[in-house]
Design an enzyme around this catalytic site. Structure first.
Site, PDB file in Angstrom:
ATOM      1  N   ILE A 297      45.883  -3.113  83.240  1.00  0.00           N
ATOM      2  CA  ILE A 297      46.026  -2.316  82.020  1.00  0.00           C
ATOM      3  C   ILE A 297      46.862  -3.075  80.999  1.00  0.00           C
ATOM      4  O   ILE A 297      47.992  -3.484  81.278  1.00  0.00           O
ATOM      5  CB  ILE A 297      46.668  -0.936  82.331  1.00  0.00           C
ATOM      6  CG1 ILE A 297      45.787  -0.176  83.340  1.00  0.00           C
ATOM      7  CG2 ILE A 297      46.869  -0.135  81.040  1.00  0.00           C
ATOM      8  CD1 ILE A 297      46.244   1.232  83.680  1.00  0.00           C
TER       9      ILE A 297
ATOM     10  N   ALA B 147      51.735  -5.345  79.924  1.00  0.00           N
ATOM     11  CA  ALA B 147      50.558  -5.088  80.757  1.00  0.00           C
ATOM     12  C   ALA B 147      51.001  -4.956  82.209  1.00  0.00           C
ATOM     13  O   ALA B 147      52.144  -5.275  82.548  1.00  0.00           O
ATOM     14  CB  ALA B 147      49.557  -6.230  80.625  1.00  0.00           C
ATOM     15  N   LYS B 148      50.123  -4.505  83.042  1.00  0.00           N
ATOM     16  CA  LYS B 148      50.419  -4.444  84.482  1.00  0.00           C
ATOM     17  C   LYS B 148      49.107  -4.362  85.244  1.00  0.00           C
ATOM     18  O   LYS B 148      48.115  -3.841  84.735  1.00  0.00           O
ATOM     19  CB  LYS B 148      51.255  -3.198  84.787  1.00  0.00           C
ATOM     20  CG  LYS B 148      52.009  -3.283  86.097  1.00  0.00           C
ATOM     21  CD  LYS B 148      53.340  -3.989  85.889  1.00  0.00           C
ATOM     22  CE  LYS B 148      54.157  -4.047  87.155  1.00  0.00           C
ATOM     23  NZ  LYS B 148      55.543  -4.424  86.849  1.00  0.00           N
ATOM     24  N   GLY B 149      49.146  -4.847  86.476  1.00  0.00           N
ATOM     25  CA  GLY B 149      47.971  -4.742  87.331  1.00  0.00           C
ATOM     26  C   GLY B 149      48.367  -4.141  88.660  1.00  0.00           C
ATOM     27  O   GLY B 149      49.553  -4.140  89.028  1.00  0.00           O
TER      28      GLY B 149
ATOM     29  N   ASP C 296      54.854  -8.738  91.473  1.00  0.00           N
ATOM     30  CA  ASP C 296      55.524  -7.437  91.441  1.00  0.00           C
ATOM     31  C   ASP C 296      55.663  -7.008  92.911  1.00  0.00           C
ATOM     32  O   ASP C 296      55.661  -7.871  93.802  1.00  0.00           O
ATOM     33  CB  ASP C 296      54.714  -6.441  90.600  1.00  0.00           C
ATOM     34  CG  ASP C 296      55.514  -5.205  90.235  1.00  0.00           C
ATOM     35  OD1 ASP C 296      56.445  -5.301  89.424  1.00  0.00           O
ATOM     36  OD2 ASP C 296      55.243  -4.122  90.796  1.00  0.00           O
TER      37      ASP C 296
END
Ligand code: GLU
Length: 410
Positions: free
Chosen positions: A53, A98-100, A139
């Protein structure tokens, strides 16, 4: 529990809207992700839901880690990408947020499967990634080896080298010498700034650390080495508590050998929930989101909370803690050392220059303290009637909105 993370953000934004006189349009821009990419990764007979995202790219390309965890869901990844947007803005980095995430438990997986999931993630999302588009990093439960597989897969797909498309890489693949314990280093710098500000004597302080992954382990180690009394630590299996202080070196050795800090003989075994309520002065939250909630906030004894995890305190808990006079040093500041060093890595990859380790360590400290000072200035401007999180959000949001305005989006 998990599907309520973003609702906390909405409540926080409503509060900042009032404080900063924001318009409905500004709030809409701040609370809407720019792109949600979703797919199911197929590995043999199994499928794993996966997201990347991009919340905002107003300040630059997207930036933020990839999480592998069985509890990952869209609401969580969206929240994490929002926090990255604010974190990067507060840190003054040239990045959006953003992050996944992949809903997958790497602790149950073989190395082969781990590599397959990592490569499939890139196969699914590589079009959205790149050093000028969106730059992932580690992460929860992802590490430098996973970054290496992802870089390799990306470079195979596009047909050229681009180390700056991902950070947190191993040194031999152009990683940064500081990145391994950077999140903890940043949090440690902030903890020391907090001690100075509130005139606290570390020798008299008891500290509990929830979470013993990359951030929590290194943070415990740094605190113990510096003379803090770390009385409790925990991992996903539970915690260990000793009033007189733990020998962190030994705890780390046990964790590495036997898989959990609870196997440590010294002290008493506690649950993660019990650890939060121990009679300590500083509580370091380095596990997952939604740990301190409206149900346990009143029982938290610590006067100071340092959020090394993302989103460990809910909105309702924040209200209770603020009324009690508990200082919560917010995640978007306390854990920004990781992404700040990611930025150093990315900048090195792009220019081809290797910067000196001591210079980078000093730069990290300067940047962390500058963000701390900015946050404290807003806190003072509001006569301490708002909490530190609101103060940090205000600075971050002002910069994002300025970029949006300059781009003609407002
Ligand atoms: N996952 C880390 C965070 O939540 C680091 C992100 C990065 O380095 O891009 O801040």
């Amino acid at each position: 529990m998990k599907d309520k993370v973003f609702s906390n953000i909405v409540k926080r934004l409503a509060e900042v809207k009032k404080l900063e006189n924001l318009t409905v349009k500004e709030i809409r821009l701040l609370s809407t992700p720019k792109r949600i990419a979703y797919t199911k990764l197929k590995i043999g007979k199994k499928t794993y839901p996966a997201w990347r995202i991009l919340f905002s790219d107003a300040l630059g390309p997207g930036k933020g880690g990839i999480r592998f965890h069985p509890g990952v869901c869209q609401d969580e990844v969206k929240s994490l990408s929002f926090w990255m947007t604010l974190k990067n803005s507060l840190a003054g980095l040239p990045y959006g947020g953003a992050k996944g995430g992949v809903q997958f438990d790497p602790r149950q997986a073989s190395d082969k499967e781990l590599q397959q999931v990592s490569r499939k993630f890139i196969d699914a999302f590589y079009k959205y990634l790149g050093q000028d588009k969106d730059i992932p990093a580690p992460d929860v439960y992802t590490n430098s080896q996973i970054m290496a597989w992802m870089l390799d897969e990306y470079e195979k797909k596009v047909g050229y080298h681009q180390p700056g498309m991902i950070t947190g890489k191993p040194l031999d693949l152009q990683g940064c010498v500081l990145r391994g314990d950077a999140t903890a280093k940043g949090a440690f710098i902030i903890t020391k700034a907090m001690l100075k500000k509130f005139k606290l004597n570390k020798k008299k302080l008891k500290v509990a650390v929830q979470g013993f992954g990359n951030a929590g382990l290194f943070m415990s180690q740094m605190l113990a080495k510096d003379g803090f009394r770390v009385v409790a630590v925990s991992d996903s299996k539970g915690g260990i508590y000793s009033k007189t202080g733990l020998n962190i070196k030994k705890v780390i050795a046990i964790k590495k050998k036997q898989g959990s800090v609870t196997k440590h003989k010294q002290g008493q075994v506690v649950t993660n929930a019990q650890l939060l309520e121990l009679p300590v002065d500083i509580l370091v939250l380095a596990a997952l989101e939604n740990q301190v909630t409206k149900d346990n906030a009143k029982d938290v004894k610590a006067k100071y909370i340092v959020e090394v995890a993302n989103g460990p305190t809910t909105y309702d808990a924040d209200q209770i803690l603020f009324k009690k006079g508990t200082m919560v040093v917010p995640d978007i500041l306390a854990n920004s050392g990781g992404v700040t060093v990611s930025y150093f890595e990315w900048a090195q990859n792009r220019t081809g220059n290797i910067l000196d380790k001591d210079y980078l360590a000093k730069l990290l400290e300067t940047k962390m303290l500058s963000s701390w000072n900015k946050m404290m200035t807003v806190y003072r401007e509001h006569d301490k009637k708002i909490d530190l999180r609101a103060s940090a959000y205000i600075i971050a949001i002002r910069r994002i909105l300025s970029a949006e305005r300059l781009r003609g989006n407002l």
